[in-house]
Design an enzyme around this catalytic site. Structure first.
Site, PDB file in Angstrom:
ATOM      1  N   HIS A  47     -89.618 -58.705 -16.313  1.00  0.00           N
ATOM      2  CA  HIS A  47     -90.752 -59.578 -15.977  1.00  0.00           C
ATOM      3  C   HIS A  47     -92.066 -58.969 -16.453  1.00  0.00           C
ATOM      4  O   HIS A  47     -92.244 -57.742 -16.467  1.00  0.00           O
ATOM      5  CB  HIS A  47     -90.797 -59.904 -14.475  1.00  0.00           C
ATOM      6  CG  HIS A  47     -91.106 -58.737 -13.574  1.00  0.00           C
ATOM      7  ND1 HIS A  47     -92.386 -58.427 -13.177  1.00  0.00           N
ATOM      8  CD2 HIS A  47     -90.304 -57.836 -12.960  1.00  0.00           C
ATOM      9  CE1 HIS A  47     -92.363 -57.380 -12.363  1.00  0.00           C
ATOM     10  NE2 HIS A  47     -91.104 -57.004 -12.217  1.00  0.00           N
ATOM     11  N   ASP A  55     -94.139 -51.270 -12.747  1.00  0.00           N
ATOM     12  CA  ASP A  55     -93.376 -52.470 -12.405  1.00  0.00           C
ATOM     13  C   ASP A  55     -94.106 -53.681 -12.982  1.00  0.00           C
ATOM     14  O   ASP A  55     -95.072 -54.147 -12.382  1.00  0.00           O
ATOM     15  CB  ASP A  55     -93.266 -52.549 -10.878  1.00  0.00           C
ATOM     16  CG  ASP A  55     -92.564 -53.779 -10.371  1.00  0.00           C
ATOM     17  OD1 ASP A  55     -91.923 -54.471 -11.168  1.00  0.00           O
ATOM     18  OD2 ASP A  55     -92.686 -54.054  -9.155  1.00  0.00           O
ATOM     19  N   GLU A  90     -91.916 -63.135 -11.302  1.00  0.00           N
ATOM     20  CA  GLU A  90     -90.985 -62.354 -10.493  1.00  0.00           C
ATOM     21  C   GLU A  90     -91.631 -61.859  -9.212  1.00  0.00           C
ATOM     22  O   GLU A  90     -90.994 -61.823  -8.148  1.00  0.00           O
ATOM     23  CB  GLU A  90     -90.458 -61.169 -11.313  1.00  0.00           C
ATOM     24  CG  GLU A  90     -89.284 -60.428 -10.679  1.00  0.00           C
ATOM     25  CD  GLU A  90     -89.703 -59.315  -9.731  1.00  0.00           C
ATOM     26  OE1 GLU A  90     -88.838 -58.801  -9.019  1.00  0.00           O
ATOM     27  OE2 GLU A  90     -90.915 -58.966  -9.715  1.00  0.00           O
ATOM     28  N   GLU A  91     -92.909 -61.473  -9.285  1.00  0.00           N
ATOM     29  CA  GLU A  91     -93.564 -60.889  -8.117  1.00  0.00           C
ATOM     30  C   GLU A  91     -93.761 -61.887  -6.974  1.00  0.00           C
ATOM     31  O   GLU A  91     -94.016 -61.483  -5.847  1.00  0.00           O
ATOM     32  CB  GLU A  91     -94.918 -60.273  -8.517  1.00  0.00           C
ATOM     33  CG  GLU A  91     -94.821 -59.077  -9.454  1.00  0.00           C
ATOM     34  CD  GLU A  91     -94.145 -57.858  -8.827  1.00  0.00           C
ATOM     35  OE1 GLU A  91     -93.825 -57.917  -7.623  1.00  0.00           O
ATOM     36  OE2 GLU A  91     -93.937 -56.868  -9.540  1.00  0.00           O
ATOM     37  N   ASP A 113     -85.693 -53.405 -13.969  1.00  0.00           N
ATOM     38  CA  ASP A 113     -86.808 -53.336 -13.026  1.00  0.00           C
ATOM     39  C   ASP A 113     -86.895 -51.926 -12.447  1.00  0.00           C
ATOM     40  O   ASP A 113     -86.181 -51.022 -12.879  1.00  0.00           O
ATOM     41  CB  ASP A 113     -86.627 -54.384 -11.915  1.00  0.00           C
ATOM     42  CG  ASP A 113     -87.943 -55.015 -11.478  1.00  0.00           C
ATOM     43  OD1 ASP A 113     -88.925 -54.268 -11.325  1.00  0.00           O
ATOM     44  OD2 ASP A 113     -87.990 -56.232 -11.274  1.00  0.00           O
ATOM     45  N   HIS A 140     -95.122 -50.257  -5.996  1.00  0.00           N
ATOM     46  CA  HIS A 140     -96.210 -51.168  -5.627  1.00  0.00           C
ATOM     47  C   HIS A 140     -97.423 -50.411  -5.083  1.00  0.00           C
ATOM     48  O   HIS A 140     -98.277 -50.986  -4.409  1.00  0.00           O
ATOM     49  CB  HIS A 140     -95.747 -52.229  -4.620  1.00  0.00           C
ATOM     50  CG  HIS A 140     -95.038 -53.372  -5.264  1.00  0.00           C
ATOM     51  ND1 HIS A 140     -94.833 -54.572  -4.634  1.00  0.00           N
ATOM     52  CD2 HIS A 140     -94.512 -53.519  -6.498  1.00  0.00           C
ATOM     53  CE1 HIS A 140     -94.178 -55.400  -5.432  1.00  0.00           C
ATOM     54  NE2 HIS A 140     -93.973 -54.768  -6.581  1.00  0.00           N
TER      55      HIS A 140
END
Length: 389
Positions: A75, A192, A226-227, A247, A327
């Site tokens: 992604h 990410d 995706e998030e 990922d 994150h």
């Protein structure tokens, strides 16, 4: 052993792609520029692709057989924020894009994108001046209502903000601040999944440069949401039977992931990944001497879930690179990305996880293969023998 076993990954290319991706702000919903960039990279590699209406990229590599075929999915979108309210004093309240804590937003440098311009600012806690609030700073709660953006313009009121063209719903991108160390560590926001995307592009470069033969058709797919969970559900060809996501893996107490080698995920919050495809990937790691570990993720979703929920009858699995502080202020090691790229090359060269996937209706015999006889528990005379059923 595959032909691609000893094929080197161009790590200078991988790093360059990663740094260029870091330079492109792309929170979910604000991804056009990164789509344009990746399309250019695919064109440079000579890979054909098409675009969905919203910009998901579906690339195409021909294999020896057309059915079954496989998708490898990464992604392009990242976490970020959006302007929620312009306060009377000209500071901005924000709402997160994606699932992450405001704890990791505090102190970040950001860009606010109005419809016609961009502005710089800093995310600060409401109590940001130690000389004014003293110990009260330490007891301030942690949530998105407790932070605000200070814009680096001459602003004293909400009217000043509106005059500059900013308004509710403007996207806010967080600076990645990447740092590549001589010892191979990479520290940055948005590993990410910019790092995963760079690993996939480096794997594609190796496949083409060294003319690695593909057993079946392969579709590298680059998704945009995706998030926020919607992911790739709409973008799979009906011929796709295998889905491998690329990922991050969380490196933390209670997890088996590390910042080295490749981590094969066997379960996330949605449930287990496909048994046969996951073991196929593990087998490729063993066969090709790719360092790996297995893990299960407790608080984690990926594009694979959106594909299954969309009703696709696919085998799904997840290849990951261990990342510390996911994150947040993320860190991984170049060796993990190299291992991911090597596994992707081996996977693209390999045949399907199960040959029976070439047909729509699986034969009954396939369902006697999950446990080999030598791995079956010792017979218990009080229960039927599974091999006799």
């Amino acid at each position: 052993m595959n032909k691609g076993t000893d094929i080197p990954i161009d790590m200078a290319y991988l790093q360059q792609i990663m740094l260029e991706l870091f330079a492109i702000p792309c929170p979910t919903g604000f991804t056009d520029r990164v789509v344009y960039y990746v399309c250019n990279k695919l064109q440079e590699l000579g890979i054909s692709y098409d675009l969905t209406r919203r910009g998901t990229i579906r690339a195409h590599l021909k294999g020896a057989e057309q059915r079954p075929d496989r998708a490898i999915v990464t992604h392009l979108d990242t976490i970020g924020a959006m302007l929620r309210e312009v306060k009377a004093n000209g500071r901005l309240s924000i709402t997160p894009i994606g699932h992450w804590s405001s704890r990791f937003a505090e102190g970040a440098r950001v860009t606010i994108f109005s419809d016609n311009h961009s502005y710089r600012g800093t995310v600060l806690p409401l109590l940001a001046a130690g000389h004014a609030f003293n110990e009260a700073i330490d007891s301030q709660p942690i949530n998105w209502d407790q932070v605000e953006v200070r814009i680096d313009e001459h602003i004293r009121s909400a009217a000043d903000v509106y005059k500059l063209g900013m308004d509710v719903g403007d996207f806010i991108a967080f600076d990645p601040n990447p740092e590549l160390l001589d010892n191979g560590y990479i520290v940055s926001r948005h590993l990410d999944n910019k790092a995963g995307t760079a690993a996939l592009l480096a794997a594609l470069k190796a496949v083409l440069e060294y003319k690695i033969p593909l057993a079946i058709d392969c579709h590298p797919i680059f998704t945009l949401t995706e998030e926020v969970g919607s992911g790739v559900g709409h973008a799979l060809d009906e011929m796709v039977t295998e889905f491998v996501g690329v990922d991050i893996a969380p490196v933390a107490p209670g997890q088996n992931s590390t910042e080295f080698g490749v981590t094969i995920a066997l379960k996330d919050s949605s449930g287990p990944f496909d048994y046969h495809l996951s073991r196929h990937l593990i087998g490729l790691c063993k066969e090709n001497n790719i360092p790996y570990q297995r893990d299960v993720f407790r608080f984690y979703y990926s594009d694979a879930l959106s594909a299954v929920q969309a009703g696709h009858d696919i085998r799904h699995s997840l290849i990951t690179f261990g990342t510390d502080a996911t994150h947040g202020y993320e860190r991984t090691h170049l060796s993990a990305l190299e291992s991911v790229a090597k596994l992707l090359v081996a996977y693209m060269e390999s045949g399907p996880a199960l040959d029976s996937d070439k047909v729509d209706a699986a034969p009954m015999e396939e369902f006697a293969k999950q446990l080999k006889p030598e791995n079956m528990p010792k017979k218990n005379t009080s229960v039927p023998d599974i091999n006799s059923l």
